[in-house]
Design an enzyme around this catalytic site. Structure first.
Site, short mmCIF file in Angstrom:
data_model
loop_
_atom_site.label_atom_id
_atom_site.label_comp_id
_atom_site.label_asym_id
_atom_site.label_seq_id
_atom_site.Cartn_x
_atom_site.Cartn_y
_atom_site.Cartn_z
NE ARG A 78 -3.26 2.64 2.58
CZ ARG A 78 -3.41 3.41 3.64
NH1 ARG A 78 -3.02 3.00 4.84
NH2 ARG A 78 -3.95 4.60 3.53
CG HIS A 122 -1.61 9.06 3.30
ND1 HIS A 122 -1.66 7.70 3.55
CD2 HIS A 122 -1.31 9.63 4.48
CE1 HIS A 122 -1.37 7.47 4.82
NE2 HIS A 122 -1.16 8.62 5.42
CD GLU A 167 -5.24 7.52 9.80
OE1 GLU A 167 -4.81 8.61 10.19
OE2 GLU A 167 -4.82 6.43 10.23
CG ASN A 292 -5.49 3.28 8.55
OD1 ASN A 292 -5.61 2.32 7.80
ND2 ASN A 292 -5.10 4.48 8.13
CE1 TYR A 294 -0.32 3.33 13.60
CE2 TYR A 294 -2.35 4.17 12.65
CZ TYR A 294 -1.03 3.76 12.51
OH TYR A 294 -0.44 3.77 11.28
CD GLU A 354 -1.95 4.06 8.06
OE1 GLU A 354 -1.73 4.52 9.21
OE2 GLU A 354 -2.16 4.77 7.07
C1 PNW Z 1 -1.75 7.61 10.64
N1 PNW Z 1 -4.15 10.04 16.10
O1 PNW Z 1 -1.89 8.89 11.21
C2 PNW Z 1 -1.39 7.94 9.22
O2 PNW Z 1 -2.22 7.33 8.27
C3 PNW Z 1 0.05 7.74 8.90
O3 PNW Z 1 0.39 8.58 7.82
C4 PNW Z 1 0.89 8.01 10.14
O4 PNW Z 1 2.26 8.04 9.87
C5 PNW Z 1 0.55 6.91 11.14
O5 PNW Z 1 -0.83 6.88 11.38
C6 PNW Z 1 1.29 7.05 12.46
O6 PNW Z 1 0.94 8.22 13.12
C7 PNW Z 1 -2.44 9.09 12.45
O7 PNW Z 1 -3.71 10.99 16.77
C8 PNW Z 1 -2.18 10.31 13.06
O8 PNW Z 1 -5.13 9.35 16.52
C9 PNW Z 1 -2.74 10.64 14.25
C10 PNW Z 1 -3.58 9.73 14.87
C11 PNW Z 1 -3.85 8.50 14.28
C12 PNW Z 1 -3.27 8.20 13.06
#
Ligand code: PNW
Length: 447
Positions: A78, A122, A167, A292, A294, A354
């Site tokens: 991707r 993006h 996102e 995605n 996290y 992601e």
């Molecule tokens: C994603 N948050 O960004 C993006 O898709 C990527 O480009 C980035 O490098 C990656 O996650 C790591 O940060 C985010 O604050 C940025 O919740 C901020 C958040 C989540 C995802």
């Protein structure tokens, strides 16, 4: 050796990157400026004054990146396409040399049996479009569809599946509401029309891509939201946050309606942005959902009753990445099961587009534990009925981490930013071996 999680033989393993974070060469081959070039030049916008004029130099070193992908053994890659390389001012004729870069990349991936999964947006909007209002302007949605059509005209014969937006939540909130990302606007709730215009642009682009025979995904960053306590006030706050973060971007394509944002004092038509027919166009505009993930989110009732209807609460008693983000693999299982319960038959197959974490070391047992835990969480969710077809690690090589500059390292491969030397981490070898074991267990695998 960890055992292979019980995932279907067709399961796709990959890694994800984004153009602005890796390419550099921001003034080469006719590329126009993007909102991120403008934003990064603002004093104080990016940590330590970093910029992305070189980044990982992937615009020149892409053969090295592809060699790393081959050695890793991924099924798919991707990456994102920089709109300002394809259309330097966001409209009009195609920049031939810019598109040629993605043409070569696509061919080279296919030569090695790696499926290209391009993302069209993006966050690097051509600056010329921002000057005309950016995503606050409804016209940007139509410009996006035109860019998608022209790009698919060139690459569509080799690209089976596209991601339209990455996102839109982060782009709306960080870019237009809070000013921490480009274009650095601080509109607070007045940023919400940009959410609708992005979804409209997604749907108009999806129509173009489907007409050319492709499947379409949107990549939404989703988080399971829970109240910090059982009180009614905390529950209401969690519901409000869930509507803003998850449902605002998932409900329209999956159900054809916006969630109730009245807790924010926002009417259903989002400040007049939603016109007749828009939601009918957006409904059903995805063939798959990119997720995605996290971390999960804890929410409590606001301390200041005059502001937003929620406060974010810290997660207690969990490990943290070098970025300070909580590590909660079970949150991914929970998220996948909740999506299934919420959308039921309206939920298309999911791809984890992601998942990853920031740790600096070349020996990175923490990242191995993170990935192992999250892949197991996916396998658990699949065992409980979730339809997940692939998993993409964020990211291949340490790169320009937006407002954090180069201070956060999400790569399976370490980057020396001075010499551009790429050094695979322990987690790279671990992921390579996991993919190899999974491939070997496929029924059709050669002995
Ligand atoms: C994603 N948050 O960004 C993006 O898709 C990527 O480009 C980035 O490098 C990656 O996650 C790591 O940060 C985010 O604050 C940025 O919740 C901020 C958040 C989540 C995802």
């Amino acid at each position: 050796m960890p055992q292979i999680p019980a995932l279907p033989p067709t399961f796709r393993w990959g890694v994800s990157t984004a153009a602005y974070q890796i390419e550099g060469a921001t003034e080469e081959d006719g590329r126009g400026p993007s909102v991120w070039d403008t934003f990064a030049a603002r004093p104080g916008a990016i940590k330590d004054g970093h910029h992305a004029r070189t980044a990982c130099d992937s615009y020149h070193r892409w053969p090295e990146d592809i060699a790393l992908l081959r050695e890793l053994g991924v099924d798919a890659y991707r990456f994102s396409i920089a709109w300002p390389r394809v259309q330097p001012t966001g409209r009009g004729p195609v920049g031939e040399r810019g598109l040629a870069y993605y043409d070569r990349l696509t061919d080279e991936l296919l030569t090695h049996g790696i499926t290209p999964l391009p993302t069209l947006f993006h966050w690097d909007l051509p600056q010329a479009l921002e000057d005309d209002g950016g995503w606050l302007s409804r016209d940007t949605a139509f410009r996006f569809a035109e860019y998608a059509a022209r790009t698919a005209d060139r690459l569509g014969d080799r690209v089976p599946e596209w991601i339209t937006l990455n996102e839109p939540f982060v782009h709306t909130v960080f870019g237009y509401a809070l000013g921490q990302h480009a274009p650095g606007r601080t509109l607070l709730l007045d940023a919400l029309p940009t959410a609708h215009h992005q979804l409209l642009g997604h749907a108009l682009a999806a129509r173009q891509l489907r007409e050319r025979g492709a499947r379409v995904l949107i990549a939404n960053n989703c988080t399971p939201v829970d109240p910090a306590s059982g009180t009614e006030a905390d529950r209401a706050a969690a519901e409000a946050y869930d509507a803003l973060h998850n449902r605002l971007f998932n409900d329209p394509p999956l159900t054809g309606s916006y969630p109730d944002l009245s807790a924010f004092g926002v009417a259903e038509h989002i400040g007049g942005a939603v016109l007749d027919g828009d939601l009918a166009l957006i409904r059903g505009s995805v063939d798959g959902l990119g997720v995605n993930y996290y971390n999960p989110t804890r929410v409590r009732a606001p301390a200041d009753p005059g502001g937003l209807p929620f406060d974010l609460a810290p997660m207690e008693g969990v490990p943290r990445t070098a970025f300070g983000w909580p590590v909660v693999p079970e949150g991914l299982r929970e998220l996948l099961l909740r999506l299934g319960r919420r959308y039921a038959d309206a939920l298309p197959p999911i791809t984890i587009t992601e998942n990853g974490c920031s740790y600096p070391g070349i020996e990175d047992p923490e990242r191995i534990a993170f990935l192992d835990g999250h892949i197991r969480a996916v396998a658990d969710a699949v065992a409980e009925g979730a339809d997940v077809g692939g998993y993409f690690v964020w990211t291949l090589v340490d790169n320009f981490e937006w407002a954090e500059g180069y201070t956060q390292r999400f790569g399976l491969v370490h980057l020396d930013h001075t010499t551009q030397t790429r050094t695979p981490r322990a987690s790279y070898t671990w992921y390579r071996d996991l993919i190899a074991r999974h491939h070997a267990a496929r029924p059709d695998a050669a002995m």
